[in-house]
Design a protein around this motif. Structure first.
Motif, PDB file in Angstrom:
ATOM      1  N   ASN A  18       0.829  -1.205   0.000  1.00 18.95           N
ATOM      2  CA  ASN A  18       0.000   0.000   0.000  1.00 18.95           C
ATOM      3  C   ASN A  18       0.863   1.254   0.000  1.00 18.95           C
ATOM      4  OD1 ASN A  18      -2.434  -1.235  -0.122  1.00 18.95           O
ATOM      5  ND2 ASN A  18      -2.781  -1.252   2.081  1.00 18.95           N
ATOM      6  N   THR A  19       1.923   1.228   0.776  1.00 15.79           N
ATOM      7  CA  THR A  19       2.807   2.402   0.831  1.00 15.79           C
ATOM      8  C   THR A  19       3.502   2.594  -0.513  1.00 15.79           C
ATOM      9  OG1 THR A  19       3.149   1.898   3.155  1.00 15.79           O
ATOM     10  CG2 THR A  19       4.640   3.499   2.170  1.00 15.79           C
ATOM     11  N   ARG A  22       1.031   4.154  -2.806  1.00 18.78           N
ATOM     12  CA  ARG A  22       0.782   5.544  -2.415  1.00 18.78           C
ATOM     13  C   ARG A  22       1.945   6.439  -2.848  1.00 18.78           C
ATOM     14  NH1 ARG A  22      -2.851   8.030   1.067  1.00 18.78           N
ATOM     15  NH2 ARG A  22      -3.813   6.115   1.822  1.00 18.78           N
ATOM     16  N   GLN A  23       3.158   5.929  -2.720  1.00 18.55           N
ATOM     17  CA  GLN A  23       4.324   6.709  -3.142  1.00 18.55           C
ATOM     18  C   GLN A  23       4.345   6.905  -4.658  1.00 18.55           C
ATOM     19  OE1 GLN A  23       6.840   8.202  -1.452  1.00 18.55           O
ATOM     20  NE2 GLN A  23       5.899   7.769   0.512  1.00 18.55           N
ATOM     21  N   TYR A  25       1.672   6.969  -6.698  1.00 10.59           N
ATOM     22  CA  TYR A  25       0.535   7.736  -7.240  1.00 10.59           C
ATOM     23  C   TYR A  25       0.083   8.882  -6.336  1.00 10.59           C
ATOM     24  CZ  TYR A  25       0.433   4.076 -10.667  1.00 10.59           C
ATOM     25  OH  TYR A  25       0.803   3.228 -11.669  1.00 10.59           O
ATOM     26  N   GLY A  26       0.700   9.010  -5.168  1.00 10.53           N
ATOM     27  CA  GLY A  26       0.355  10.123  -4.285  1.00 10.53           C
ATOM     28  C   GLY A  26      -1.010   9.986  -3.635  1.00 10.53           C
ATOM     29  N   GLN A  27      -1.591   8.821  -3.709  1.00  5.78           N
ATOM     30  CA  GLN A  27      -2.905   8.582  -3.107  1.00  5.78           C
ATOM     31  C   GLN A  27      -3.156   7.083  -3.014  1.00  5.78           C
ATOM     32  OE1 GLN A  27      -6.294   9.271  -6.066  1.00  5.78           O
ATOM     33  NE2 GLN A  27      -4.607  10.391  -7.024  1.00  5.78           N
ATOM     34  N   ARG A  28      -4.213   6.748  -2.354  1.00  2.00           N
ATOM     35  CA  ARG A  28      -4.559   5.334  -2.217  1.00  2.00           C
ATOM     36  C   ARG A  28      -4.912   4.745  -3.585  1.00  2.00           C
ATOM     37  NH1 ARG A  28      -6.233   2.593   2.616  1.00  2.00           N
ATOM     38  NH2 ARG A  28      -6.694   0.497   1.974  1.00  2.00           N
ATOM     39  N   GLN A  30      -6.492   1.113  -5.109  1.00  2.00           N
ATOM     40  CA  GLN A  30      -7.183  -0.087  -4.653  1.00  2.00           C
ATOM     41  C   GLN A  30      -7.213  -1.146  -5.757  1.00  2.00           C
ATOM     42  OE1 GLN A  30      -7.755   0.535  -1.169  1.00  2.00           O
ATOM     43  NE2 GLN A  30      -8.250  -1.637  -1.544  1.00  2.00           N
ATOM     44  N   TYR A  86     -12.999   3.543   0.938  1.00  2.00           N
ATOM     45  CA  TYR A  86     -11.678   4.200   1.021  1.00  2.00           C
ATOM     46  C   TYR A  86     -11.606   5.543   0.288  1.00  2.00           C
ATOM     47  CZ  TYR A  86     -10.349  -0.613   2.184  1.00  2.00           C
ATOM     48  OH  TYR A  86     -10.254  -1.856   2.753  1.00  2.00           O
ATOM     49  N   ALA A  88     -11.376   5.806  -2.728  1.00  2.00           N
ATOM     50  CA  ALA A  88     -10.336   5.579  -3.744  1.00  2.00           C
ATOM     51  C   ALA A  88     -10.757   6.148  -5.091  1.00  2.00           C
ATOM     52  CB  ALA A  88     -10.077   4.081  -3.875  1.00  2.00           C
TER      53      ALA A  88
END
Ligand code: SF4
Length: 313
Positions: A18-19, A22-23, A25-28, A30, A86, A88
């Motif tokens: 998940n991290t 996030r790194q 795409y700058g966001q969650r 799913q 989420y 998302a």
């Protein structure tokens, strides 16, 4: 380039997926599971009709496609829950059911296009077997890497051929190594599934799997527990006393050992499985995903340990 979340998120003690997303795409981001209606050579008789001992005919597939729900509609339905839960906005299509390269290149292209052309899709993960890939199929998959994040997930489970024979995988470790070599250098991220607690394996054998994967050229790992699903061959073995599942403490300790042996650059996509409770026979603790997940975090903290601690090049 493969990015690692590890240095940024040391408190997590391993490079979690998940991290990583996030790194990137700058966001969650799913994952949405997709059933493309394919089969598996280990089920349709090409290799065998029995399948892997832990897989039931329903267990590896959601059956959505057979119910007439197209890939596009599966994604649309999946998004509703992800947006609600989420918030998302970006998604990955996860071709999860059965063997998602076990068809013609034309059909593969049709499947992947249908998923990726849906709004908000940033990439896909394709689950397959190492003996169901060739250069032509890899060229097709690689063609998506220019615009999308692409992960190819090879089911391996163990590096030991004796174990692969016991669980009726129908391929060898050499087949896996060949598939990895063929995949490398094309911009495709390679994830490998392993299972802890396979029949006939002791702790050293499980650690050996982690050691040999560490420098195998893969980019990600999914770690699963072997649990017993109703109606499988393993279910019979368990009922006959021929198979005893791991205790939760044993599993947690082994996951920590495996994490310590893998370099921090390898993205850990899963640290345990999440079975459907109505299908789960044993061990019952396998149904308590969050508890096991937290137990692993605490054990790493208690050991003052982290991914790569015992990795040696
Ligand atoms: S390769 Fe996958 S789908 Fe095929 S029998 Fe094994 S677990 Fe089931």
């Amino acid at each position: 380039m493969i990015w690692t979340a590890f240095d940024m998120e040391k408190k997590k003690r391993y490079s979690d997926y998940n991290t990583y997303l996030r790194q990137l795409y700058g966001q969650r981001v799913q994952k949405i599971s997709v059933d493309a209606g394919l089969s598996c050579p280990n089920r349709d008789g090409s290799i065998s009709r029995k399948g892997c001992i832990y897989c039931n005919s329903k267990g590896s597939g959601s059956g959505m496609f057979a119910k007439g729900i197209s890939i596009k509609d599966q994604i649309a339905n999946g998004k509703i829950g992800m947006i609600k839960k989420y918030k998302a906005k970006k998604f990955l299509a996860y071709f999860q059911s059965y063997t998602n390269t076990y068809t013609s290149c034309d059909h593969m292209k049709q499947m992947y296009d249908e998923a990726l052309f849906c709004e908000g899709m940033v990439g896909m993960a394709i689950g397959t077997r190492p003996d169901c890939i060739d250069a032509q199929k890899l060229d097709l998959i690689a063609s998506y890497t220019k615009d999308y994040l692409v992960w190819l997930e090879y089911g391996l489970q163990s590096v030991h051929d004796a174990t692969l024979a016991i669980i009726n995988r129908g391929h060898t470790f050499k087949d896996f190594s060949h598939a990895v070599r063929l995949t490398q250098g094309r911009g495709i991220n390679i994830c490998t599934h392993i299972i802890l607690g396979l029949p006939g394996e002791d702790k050293n054998m499980m650690r050996e799997t982690a050691k040999r994967l560490a420098d195998s050229g893969i980019h990600g790992v999914k770690i699963h527990l072997l649990y017993v699903i109703k109606g499988t061959f393993l279910d019979k073995m368990w009922k006959n006393g021929e198979y005893i599942p791991m205790e939760q403490t044993e599993y947690v300790d082994m996951v920590c050992d495996v994490l310590e042996l893998l370099p921090k650059e390898i993205i850990i996509q899963r640290i345990t499985g999440d079975p459907h409770l109505d299908e789960l026979r044993a061990p019952l603790w396998a149904g308590r995903y969050r508890e096991t997940f937290n137990y692993i975090q605490h054990t790493l903290e208690n050991r003052d340990s982290f991914q790569g601690k015992r990795y040696k090049k």
